[in-house]
Design an enzyme around this catalytic site. Structure first.
Site, PDB file in Angstrom:
ATOM      1  N   ASP A 321       0.874  -1.097  -0.029  1.00  0.00           N
ATOM      2  CA  ASP A 321      -0.115  -0.049  -0.070  1.00  0.00           C
ATOM      3  C   ASP A 321       0.830   1.200   0.043  1.00  0.00           C
ATOM      4  O   ASP A 321       1.961   1.274   0.666  1.00  0.00           O
ATOM      5  CB  ASP A 321      -0.963  -0.043   1.262  1.00  0.00           C
ATOM      6  CG  ASP A 321      -1.774   1.181   1.370  1.00  0.00           C
ATOM      7  OD1 ASP A 321      -2.373   1.527   0.343  1.00  0.00           O
ATOM      8  OD2 ASP A 321      -1.564   2.172   2.246  1.00  0.00           O
ATOM      9  N   ASP A 358      -9.166  24.291   9.003  1.00  0.00           N
ATOM     10  CA  ASP A 358      -8.899  22.639   8.463  1.00  0.00           C
ATOM     11  C   ASP A 358      -7.862  22.051   9.633  1.00  0.00           C
ATOM     12  O   ASP A 358      -6.810  22.420   9.550  1.00  0.00           O
ATOM     13  CB  ASP A 358      -8.224  22.814   7.196  1.00  0.00           C
ATOM     14  CG  ASP A 358      -8.250  21.368   6.630  1.00  0.00           C
ATOM     15  OD1 ASP A 358      -8.304  20.535   7.416  1.00  0.00           O
ATOM     16  OD2 ASP A 358      -7.928  21.295   5.330  1.00  0.00           O
ATOM     17  N   PHE A 394     -14.838  20.059   5.285  1.00  0.00           N
ATOM     18  CA  PHE A 394     -14.714  19.153   4.296  1.00  0.00           C
ATOM     19  C   PHE A 394     -15.808  18.006   4.482  1.00  0.00           C
ATOM     20  O   PHE A 394     -16.078  17.596   5.597  1.00  0.00           O
ATOM     21  CB  PHE A 394     -13.433  18.361   4.336  1.00  0.00           C
ATOM     22  CG  PHE A 394     -13.166  17.544   3.142  1.00  0.00           C
ATOM     23  CD1 PHE A 394     -12.691  17.848   2.098  1.00  0.00           C
ATOM     24  CD2 PHE A 394     -13.481  16.069   3.539  1.00  0.00           C
ATOM     25  CE1 PHE A 394     -12.565  16.806   0.976  1.00  0.00           C
ATOM     26  CE2 PHE A 394     -13.253  15.257   2.374  1.00  0.00           C
ATOM     27  CZ  PHE A 394     -12.636  15.652   1.212  1.00  0.00           C
ATOM     28  N   ARG A 395     -16.464  17.640   3.197  1.00  0.00           N
ATOM     29  CA  ARG A 395     -17.378  16.556   3.117  1.00  0.00           C
ATOM     30  C   ARG A 395     -16.982  15.949   1.966  1.00  0.00           C
ATOM     31  O   ARG A 395     -16.285  16.173   0.990  1.00  0.00           O
ATOM     32  CB  ARG A 395     -18.835  17.041   2.998  1.00  0.00           C
ATOM     33  CG  ARG A 395     -19.337  18.019   4.047  1.00  0.00           C
ATOM     34  CD  ARG A 395     -19.837  17.006   5.092  1.00  0.00           C
ATOM     35  NE  ARG A 395     -20.504  17.660   6.117  1.00  0.00           N
ATOM     36  CZ  ARG A 395     -20.058  18.306   7.149  1.00  0.00           C
ATOM     37  NH1 ARG A 395     -18.817  18.062   7.560  1.00  0.00           N
ATOM     38  NH2 ARG A 395     -20.746  18.754   8.111  1.00  0.00           N
ATOM     39  N   ARG A 399     -16.030  16.953  -1.504  1.00  0.00           N
ATOM     40  CA  ARG A 399     -14.790  17.067  -1.731  1.00  0.00           C
ATOM     41  C   ARG A 399     -14.086  18.587  -1.744  1.00  0.00           C
ATOM     42  O   ARG A 399     -12.871  18.553  -2.056  1.00  0.00           O
ATOM     43  CB  ARG A 399     -14.299  16.174  -3.096  1.00  0.00           C
ATOM     44  CG  ARG A 399     -14.804  14.978  -3.018  1.00  0.00           C
ATOM     45  CD  ARG A 399     -14.559  14.407  -4.442  1.00  0.00           C
ATOM     46  NE  ARG A 399     -13.214  14.212  -4.762  1.00  0.00           N
ATOM     47  CZ  ARG A 399     -12.597  13.989  -5.844  1.00  0.00           C
ATOM     48  NH1 ARG A 399     -13.452  13.806  -6.815  1.00  0.00           N
ATOM     49  NH2 ARG A 399     -11.213  13.750  -6.191  1.00  0.00           N
ATOM     50  N   MET A 400     -14.680  19.376  -0.880  1.00  0.00           N
ATOM     51  CA  MET A 400     -14.151  20.534  -0.734  1.00  0.00           C
ATOM     52  C   MET A 400     -14.100  20.950   0.777  1.00  0.00           C
ATOM     53  O   MET A 400     -15.284  20.620   1.615  1.00  0.00           O
ATOM     54  CB  MET A 400     -14.638  21.594  -1.571  1.00  0.00           C
ATOM     55  CG  MET A 400     -14.463  21.744  -3.076  1.00  0.00           C
ATOM     56  SD  MET A 400     -15.530  22.695  -4.029  1.00  0.00           S
ATOM     57  CE  MET A 400     -17.089  22.543  -3.511  1.00  0.00           C
ATOM     58  N   SER A 401     -13.711  22.131   1.148  1.00  0.00           N
ATOM     59  CA  SER A 401     -13.590  22.864   2.539  1.00  0.00           C
ATOM     60  C   SER A 401     -13.645  24.446   1.950  1.00  0.00           C
ATOM     61  O   SER A 401     -13.090  24.661   0.978  1.00  0.00           O
ATOM     62  CB  SER A 401     -12.817  22.149   3.278  1.00  0.00           C
ATOM     63  OG  SER A 401     -11.645  22.606   3.209  1.00  0.00           O
ATOM     64  N   LYS A 413     -11.525  25.355  -1.185  1.00  0.00           N
ATOM     65  CA  LYS A 413     -10.203  24.465  -1.646  1.00  0.00           C
ATOM     66  C   LYS A 413     -10.558  22.990  -1.451  1.00  0.00           C
ATOM     67  O   LYS A 413     -11.437  22.634  -0.614  1.00  0.00           O
ATOM     68  CB  LYS A 413      -9.157  24.859  -0.242  1.00  0.00           C
ATOM     69  CG  LYS A 413      -7.849  24.103  -0.480  1.00  0.00           C
ATOM     70  CD  LYS A 413      -7.390  24.020   1.053  1.00  0.00           C
ATOM     71  CE  LYS A 413      -7.947  23.036   2.076  1.00  0.00           C
ATOM     72  NZ  LYS A 413      -7.367  23.363   3.445  1.00  0.00           N
ATOM     73  N   ASP A 542      -1.854  -0.665   6.220  1.00  0.00           N
ATOM     74  CA  ASP A 542      -1.928  -0.327   7.381  1.00  0.00           C
ATOM     75  C   ASP A 542      -3.390   0.407   7.589  1.00  0.00           C
ATOM     76  O   ASP A 542      -3.864   0.730   8.729  1.00  0.00           O
ATOM     77  CB  ASP A 542      -1.029   0.846   7.726  1.00  0.00           C
ATOM     78  CG  ASP A 542      -1.091   2.088   6.906  1.00  0.00           C
ATOM     79  OD1 ASP A 542      -1.740   2.007   5.721  1.00  0.00           O
ATOM     80  OD2 ASP A 542      -0.640   3.136   7.121  1.00  0.00           O
TER      81      ASP A 542
END
Length: 707
Positions: A321, A358, A394-395, A399-401, A413, A542
């Site tokens: 990964d 953020d 952010f959600r 896919r932005m905040s 952003k 992980d």
């Protein structure tokens, strides 16, 4: 799969467990000390229990033979009979001693871990507040509070708070790591210590199921089951034992070979049988497997079974990964790339404002980069125009905040595609330069974040620029992957990143291939495809999304800094969370297989040499033609038999250090390795009995006249 950077280790010493698993002080590490033989002797004697012996058919037969000669020596006493009896019992004890020593090499670790578990107390949360309880009284689902300087009482997940945790005494991690509620860095291990702050932990494994309990079971070999290779080899070795048993019992001419009174003939028969059966390799077989698992413990790897260690030696495909395994996982802002005529300072300020709320490591790094490189000092708490701002978290769906500032100005952003869609919905136009920057950042192995603005005075929204987030490859991986390539192992990186980003990281890390935009289903499909082609697959990971693949892989190696789900799914846990450790794991697996192979080669050659050494002396009186191959010219039939019995016991003791230390693995093709082993251990296995039996015969003739 992100986490905050690990803090610098405080300038103080952290008490380590006596001979604990961290660092280089390992119980049982290093060469075999003579004292270990004496310490293991009581356990070897306890293993004389027939219920225990029967698990090893060859040693069990040897034990029966020793018991029979004991009875014969009592009924018909003689020097020869008692000497044979003593050395046969020594052979049985030697066989048990090899396994006992291998098991005892981890007992100091287990004892230290037990002490940690016994003395640890916990502050369990109840309806009435905190209640002090013993750590072993905790049950799954209990919630405990752990403050700075306190030991975490059991395995669990952080449900509140964030803290630096030092696991050096238990897990061997060389530096403290951040553990925080939520996400994939919430798992904590019982016995590790909180260095700062306060966390609330929900217990996920109760006493008897925890990491420490599993470690104790491993180092003591309590739950160790025989591997398929061991079972198969034991069955193969049991066959000649049965054949020789039938052959020796039906050898009626043996009655003429001894002039000892009464039971001497039966004693010679039993001795001959036990010299012919493959006692050497069967006595050392389990010790080799236990020692292999112990070598992994010394390298801070917890293996669930010997099967996993063996399989690691045959792995031909390794899946890794990317985030947290190949890369550090904590992406940081590396550059601000303004578009068109946007001023760099204006873009940096906008990026900072959109990131003040953020709380992710990425958000913190953007604020830090703006302050450091653009001399901006905005703080959320004291910025005069921010108290009335509306923060947009952010959600996953957007896919932005961002932030909606007083006066109507809005900043967003996030993922470039999501930000571009937001701009178009507000009558804006997305410049071509955005795709250029996104491609440029992705090609460099970074993650692009776009920043857009809706002006306060009205007008269409527009893109301000791109933030370049970098996820650095862990040092030393390229060299390790090159070493794997020499060992015949193909490395494949799996990631959810865009193919362009994945290719850049893969090239930097030096892996042989990559799977981009991988879902858990894609990882499973890749592993199953490799397995269908006849490859044994190892997987390192992980995250929760890695758990299905870790469970499907032949060898699933979970990073200790990862999630509980990942550690439960794998059959190994790397306590150092170092993906480069796979080289050591594979080497230990190959070393186990090579050690078993060379000991088997030596044992077979050793048995053949014993036949040629003693059979002419024993049968020479009945079949004079055998005199032509009697190269040793031993003193007498009785001396020949006793010399072989003595050698049979001594050679097991002599090979115990080799079985525990293991034969060094050297990368190369199987044919050259086989040729080398045949010359060294095959030829050595033939020469050793001739030389040793002759020397023992000379000593017996000197000190026991008339034998």
């Amino acid at each position: 799969m992100t986490s905050a950077p690990a803090p610098v280790r405080p300038d103080r010493e952290t008490p380590a467990l006596p001979h604990g698993t961290g660092g280089q002080r390992r119980a049982g590490a290093g060469p075999l000390a003579p004292g270990q033989l004496w310490l293991a002797l009581p356990e070897a004697l306890r293993k004389l229990n027939p219920v225990t012996l029967v698990r090893n058919p060859v040693i069990f037969v040897t034990g029966i033979g020793a018991a029979l000669t004991t009875g014969l020596a009592v009924v018909h006493p003689s020097v020869f009979g008692w000497l044979v009896t003593c050395w046969l019992w020594l052979t049985v004890v030697s066989g048990n001693l090899a396994e006992a020593v291998a098991e005892s090499r981890g007992k100091a670790q287990a004892d230290a871990l037990r002490r940690t578990r016994r003395i640890t107390t916990a502050r369990r949360l109840t309806k009435d507040g905190e209640k002090a309880v013993h750590a072993i009284a905790l049950r799954r689902g209990d919630t405990v509070v752990v403050g700075a300087g306190e030991t975490i009482p059991g395995d669990g997940d952080v449900v509140e708070g964030v803290a630096a945790v030092d696991g050096s005494a238990v897990t061997g991690e060389s530096a403290p790591v951040i553990r925080e509620a939520g996400g994939e860095r919430s798992a904590v291990t019982g016995g590790t210590k909180v260095l700062s702050d306060r966390i609330v932990v929900r217990i996920t494994r109760q006493s008897g199921e925890s990491f420490i309990d599993r470690m104790i079971a491993l180092v003591e070999g309590a739950d160790r089951k025989r591997t398929p290779h061991e079972i198969a080899l034991n069955l193969v070795l049991a066959l000649p034992t049965a054949v020789f048993l039938v052959a020796v019992v039906t050898l009626r001419p043996m009655a003429t070979l001894s002039h000892e009174p009464g039971g001497a003939t039966a004693t010679v028969l039993v001795s001959l049988l036990l010299c012919l059966v493959p006692t050497t390799i069967t006595a050392l077989l389990s010790a080799v497997g236990i020692a292999g698992m112990d070598r992994l413990v010394q390298r801070n790897v917890l293996a669930a079974s010997g099967r996993a260690v063996e399989t690691a030696g045959d792995v031909s495909t390794l899946l890794l990964d990317k985030t947290g395994t190949i890369t550090h996982g904590n992406r940081r802002a590396g550059a601000f790339l303004p578009l068109g005529d946007v001023e760099p300072e204006w873009f940096a300020r906008s990026a900072l404002l959109s990131s003040l709320d953020d709380d992710t490591p990425e958000g913190h790094s953007i604020v830090a980069h703006a302050r450091e490189h653009y001399a901006l000092s905005h703080h959320k708490a004291d910025e005069i125009d921010l108290p009335d701002a509306r923060w947009v978290p952010f959600r996953a769906t957007t896919r932005m905040s961002g932030v909606d500032l007083p006066g109507g100005r809005r900043l967003r952003k996030g993922a470039p595609a999501a930000v571009a869609a937001w701009v178009r919905e507000r009558d804006g136009t997305v410049p071509a330069g955005l795709d250029v920057y996104v491609e440029q950042v992705s090609s460099a192995g970074g993650t692009p974040l776009a920043v857009a603005e809706l002006p306060a005075g009205g007008g269409p929204a527009h893109v301000l620029g791109v933030i370049h987030l970098k996820d650095a490859v862990k040092p030393g991986l390229r060299e390790r992957f090159e070493e794997m390539r020499r060992m015949g192992i193909r490395t494949v990186m799996v990631t959810g990143d865009h193919p362009v980003t994945a290719r850049a990281i893969a090239d930097e890390a030096g892996v042989d291939g990559f799977l981009a935009e991988a879902t858990p289903e894609d990882k499973l499909a890749l592993i199953r495809h490799e397995q269908a082609d006849g490859h044994l697959v190892a997987m390192t990971g992980d995250g929760i999304d890695d758990a299905p693949a870790l469970a499907q892989a032949d060898v699933g190696i979970a990073m200790n800094t990862g999630t509980t789900a990942a550690k439960d799914a794998g059959n190994m846990v790397d306590l150092d969370s170092d993906p480069a450790k796979i080289v050591e794991i594979v080497k230990v697996g190959k070393q186990l297989l090579v050690t078993r192979g060379v000991l088997t080669t030596f044992s077979i050659a050793n048995d053949i040499a014993k036949y040629l050494a003693i059979l002419p002396a024993v049968f020479g009186g009945v079949y004079p033609a055998l005199d032509a191959v009697d190269v040793l010219r031993l003193h007498s039939p009785a001396s020949a038999v006793l010399s072989a019995v003595v050698f049979n016991a001594v050679v097991i003791l002599a090979l115990i250090p080799l079985a525990l230390r293991g034969v060094r693995y050297r990368p190369g093709n199987a044919a050259s390795r086989l040729t080398r082993n045949l010359w060294v251990y095959g030829l050595g296995g033939v020469a050793a009995p001739f030389l040793a039996i002759k020397l023992i015969d000379l000593a017996l003739a000197q000190f026991i006249p008339g034998i």
